[in-house]
Design an enzyme around this catalytic site. Structure first.
Site, PDB file in Angstrom:
ATOM      1  CG  HIS A  24      -5.926  20.134   4.374  1.00  0.00           C
ATOM      2  ND1 HIS A  24      -7.263  20.373   4.980  1.00  0.00           N
ATOM      3  CD2 HIS A  24      -5.471  21.174   3.528  1.00  0.00           C
ATOM      4  CE1 HIS A  24      -7.613  21.640   4.383  1.00  0.00           C
ATOM      5  NE2 HIS A  24      -6.483  22.287   3.534  1.00  0.00           N
ATOM      6  CG  HIS A  80      12.240  -0.745   3.471  1.00  0.00           C
ATOM      7  ND1 HIS A  80      12.209  -1.819   4.305  1.00  0.00           N
ATOM      8  CD2 HIS A  80      11.549  -1.069   2.403  1.00  0.00           C
ATOM      9  CE1 HIS A  80      11.542  -2.937   3.333  1.00  0.00           C
ATOM     10  NE2 HIS A  80      11.302  -2.326   2.354  1.00  0.00           N
ATOM     11  CB  CYS A 111      -0.880   0.003   1.226  1.00  0.00           C
ATOM     12  SG  CYS A 111      -2.086  -1.365   1.288  1.00  0.00           S
ATOM     13  CG  ASN A 142      -6.957  -0.586   2.433  1.00  0.00           C
ATOM     14  OD1 ASN A 142      -6.524   0.209   1.448  1.00  0.00           O
ATOM     15  ND2 ASN A 142      -6.234  -1.550   2.987  1.00  0.00           N
TER      16      ASN A 142
END
Length: 507
Positions: free
Chosen positions: A413, A333, A254, A450
């Site tokens: 935002h 990562h 994702c 999702n």
């Protein structure tokens, strides 16, 4: 105190596995207690390694921003001392040409010393046709009729769907509910073509860009990888030019959408004045799992159809028609740690059925990745006052409590990848975000589910549809996924973004 802290991040869950069919406990209720780890407290401490990394990014960019204007100021002061006669050809043509050439060189040097800006001209999110809408009730009815799941798996899905935060108007291909369905290339390619071409068609119509003007193409899709590649499918459909720089990112989960933007940014800097098309999706029919392992059933409950297409540009003239400018991009990562590496893992169950396994530690491991990412991002985006308090605290950290910067001061935002209601609740609590900051993420999870790497774009589309984006506003997109990775990208609105003519949020 220690026990209370541990209780905050660990929760117990009783899992009903049904009735024992055989053995000494035949006819008895079988259940187990599952211990789940919550999100670690993101604001309890700061890892200085990631703070140092963030300031390293800041200084590497700041060198050019400070050096180039200083050079121009020095040379301009020298030129200002010259009289008009020094430029007049009838007095000294050679000197006048030298001064003009020197000035041109300085301007050229300045334009090439500063990092070339990357602009988001526009983006589009695909909205599937209404016949693919599915409610939670219909989802359970079709799952039961398919005969692909046992009763315990159906009860597990029912409970997950109830607390998922997903609404009754998400989109799912009906093919996955066929009895004995197995992910296959035919269904995968058909779904990919539907969402890809739908998003790209809307983008090309909005920007009036011709396909042959696109020099760079980056496509990301986690599980489905075909030969020829998905990027080749797009090249073939739109007849893009033969020398296009195309890349196909797979298996990156994702968080891959921001990775695709990072790659496109580097290519746009290498090819100044070019356009890059970035397409992000996850093919749901290829992630579907028709087994009964609870940890592999979770993606079935959350993943839904969707895709986003972005047009990026490194042409300076495009600033005047673009919506946003790319300001910062930070990637983290945690794959060096085994628990993070296997937090989301594509595997086969005991019966050989393939699916994505989501471990019980995924929220905890995701929290560690998120904490490292925002700590690195902080020096790049936080106001000077927050950084001053932070450094002052570092000098006297033995005498005072740690000072944690308020990240809300850096953005108007925030778009957080909405994987589930539980994850959004944990992030809101840990970052101390208001309901207004969380609104786009929660509304997107409810309306579209999702959609993986494209979710943050449906969230930005929600802000635009509600006319929230004003000139100068900064929006922070956060995505996380297998690996384990957490990536952030920050955009700045170049103008007041008007309500778009077409949006996935409009009926």
């Amino acid at each position: 105190m220690e026990a209370a802290r541990e209780q905050e991040i660990i929760s117990a869950e009783i899992v009903n596995k049904g009735i024992e069919d055989s053995g000494p406990y035949a006819g008895s209720l079988n259940f187990s207690v599952r211990v789940r780890h919550g999100l670690p407290n993101l604001l309890s401490s700061v890892n200085l390694k990631y703070v140092k990394l963030g300031y390293g990014y800041l200084l590497s960019h700041g060198f050019y921003l400070l050096t180039a204007p200083l050079l121009i100021l020095i040379l301009s002061g020298g030129i200002a001392k010259l009289a008009w006669n020094d430029f007049c050809p009838k007095y000294d043509l050679t000197l006048a040409l030298f001064i003009i050439g020197l000035l041109s060189f300085v301007i050229y040097l300045y334009l090439h010393l500063i990092a070339r800006s990357i602009y988001l001209v526009d983006f589009a999110c695909y909205r599937p046709p209404n016949q693919l809408k599915i409610s939670k009730e219909e989802f359970m009815v079709l799952a039961r009729k398919s005969g692909n799941f046992n009763e315990a798996a159906l009860e597990f899905k029912q409970q997950v769907m109830k607390n998922s935060g997903i609404g009754d108007e998400t989109y799912l291909p009906r093919t996955v509910f066929r009895p004995g369905y197995k992910p296959n290339l035919k269904d995968g390619r058909e779904e990919a073509a539907m969402v890809f071409f739908g998003a790209i068609d809307d983008l090309l119509a909005a920007t009036k860009i011709r396909p042959k003007d696109i020099k760079i193409l980056v496509v990301n899709c986690g599980v489905l990888n075909t030969t020829p590649s998905l990027s080749s499918m797009i090249i073939n459909h739109y007849k893009l030019k033969h020398n296009i720089n195309n890349f196909n990112l797979g298996g990156m989960g994702c968080a891959a959408g921001i990775i695709a933007i990072d790659l496109a940014r580097d290519l746009l800097i290498a090819y100044p004045g070019s356009y890059a098309l970035v397409v992000s999706t996850e093919v749901v029919s290829h992630t579907w799992y028709n087994g009964n392992d609870p940890d592999m059933l979770l993606p079935n409950c959350f993943f839904r159809m969707g895709a986003a297409a972005l047009l990026l540009s490194s042409c300076r003239l495009d600033r005047w028609r673009s919506k946003y400018q790319l300001k910062q991009l930070v990637r983290t990562h945690k794959g060096m740690d085994n628990r993070s590496f296997k937090a989301i893992y594509l595997k086969e169950d005991a019966e050989g059925r393939q699916g994505l396994s989501v471990s019980k530690e995924v929220i905890e491991e995701g929290g560690h990745a998120l904490k490292a990412n925002i700590t690195t991002l902080g020096p790049l985006v936080l106001p000077f006052s927050e950084q001053f308090h932070f450094f002052k605290n570092l000098l006297f950290r033995k005498k005072t409590k740690p000072y944690i910067p308020d990240y809300k001061l850096a953005f108007e935002h925030i778009c957080i990848l909405g994987t589930s209601k539980k994850v959004l609740d944990e992030i809101q609590k840990n970052l101390e975000l208001t309901q207004e900051y969380m609104e786009a993420s929660r509304k997107t999870l409810e309306r579209f589910g999702n959609t993986s790497s494209s979710s943050v774009w449906y969230e930005l589309a929600y802000l635009e549809a509600n006319k929230r984006m004003k000139r100068g506003d900064r929006v922070w997109q956060i995505a996380y996924g297998s690996g384990f990775k957490c990536n952030s990208v920050v955009w700045k609105a170049l103008r007041n973004v008007e309500r778009p003519k077409q949006s996935p949020w409009f009926d």
